[in-house]
Design a protein around this motif. Sequence first.
Motif, short mmCIF file in Angstrom:
data_model
loop_
_atom_site.label_atom_id
_atom_site.label_comp_id
_atom_site.label_asym_id
_atom_site.label_seq_id
_atom_site.Cartn_x
_atom_site.Cartn_y
_atom_site.Cartn_z
N ASP A 1 0.83 -1.21 0.00
CA ASP A 1 0.00 0.00 0.00
C ASP A 1 0.86 1.26 0.00
N ALA A 2 1.93 1.25 0.77
CA ALA A 2 2.83 2.40 0.81
C ALA A 2 3.53 2.58 -0.53
N LEU A 3 3.89 1.49 -1.17
CA LEU A 3 4.55 1.57 -2.47
C LEU A 3 3.61 2.18 -3.51
N VAL A 4 2.36 1.74 -3.50
CA VAL A 4 1.39 2.25 -4.47
C VAL A 4 1.02 3.70 -4.17
N PRO B 1 4.14 6.55 -6.81
CA PRO B 1 3.45 6.29 -8.08
C PRO B 1 4.39 6.26 -9.28
N PHE B 2 5.58 6.80 -9.12
CA PHE B 2 6.52 6.83 -10.23
C PHE B 2 7.48 5.63 -10.21
N LEU B 3 7.36 4.79 -9.20
CA LEU B 3 8.20 3.61 -9.09
C LEU B 3 7.53 2.42 -9.76
N ASP B 4 8.31 1.58 -10.39
CA ASP B 4 7.79 0.37 -11.01
C ASP B 4 7.67 -0.71 -9.94
#
Length: 83
Positions: free
Chosen positions: A23-26, A30-33
Amino acid sequence: WVLCRLYFLPFVICRSVVTEAYDALVTYGPFLDPGPYLAIYPLFLIGLGVLVLLHVMWFCILLRIGWTLVTKGERHDYSEHKL
């Protein structure tokens, strides 16, 4: 020490990794794959699970050594391999 090993690691840190990491990654990235993250994530979870199991095992061994020391008043090496 016991609280850190047997409560904070499995119930706070591992729970956070399992439930909040993606959830933190998303949300914040938002610019990370997320592809590489999703590829390594199961291995990371398996590693954390093994670490928690090792902490429980080490704690049981230390309790066993302490119990032997208190009840019998002698030290015993539990690493001896008896055939």
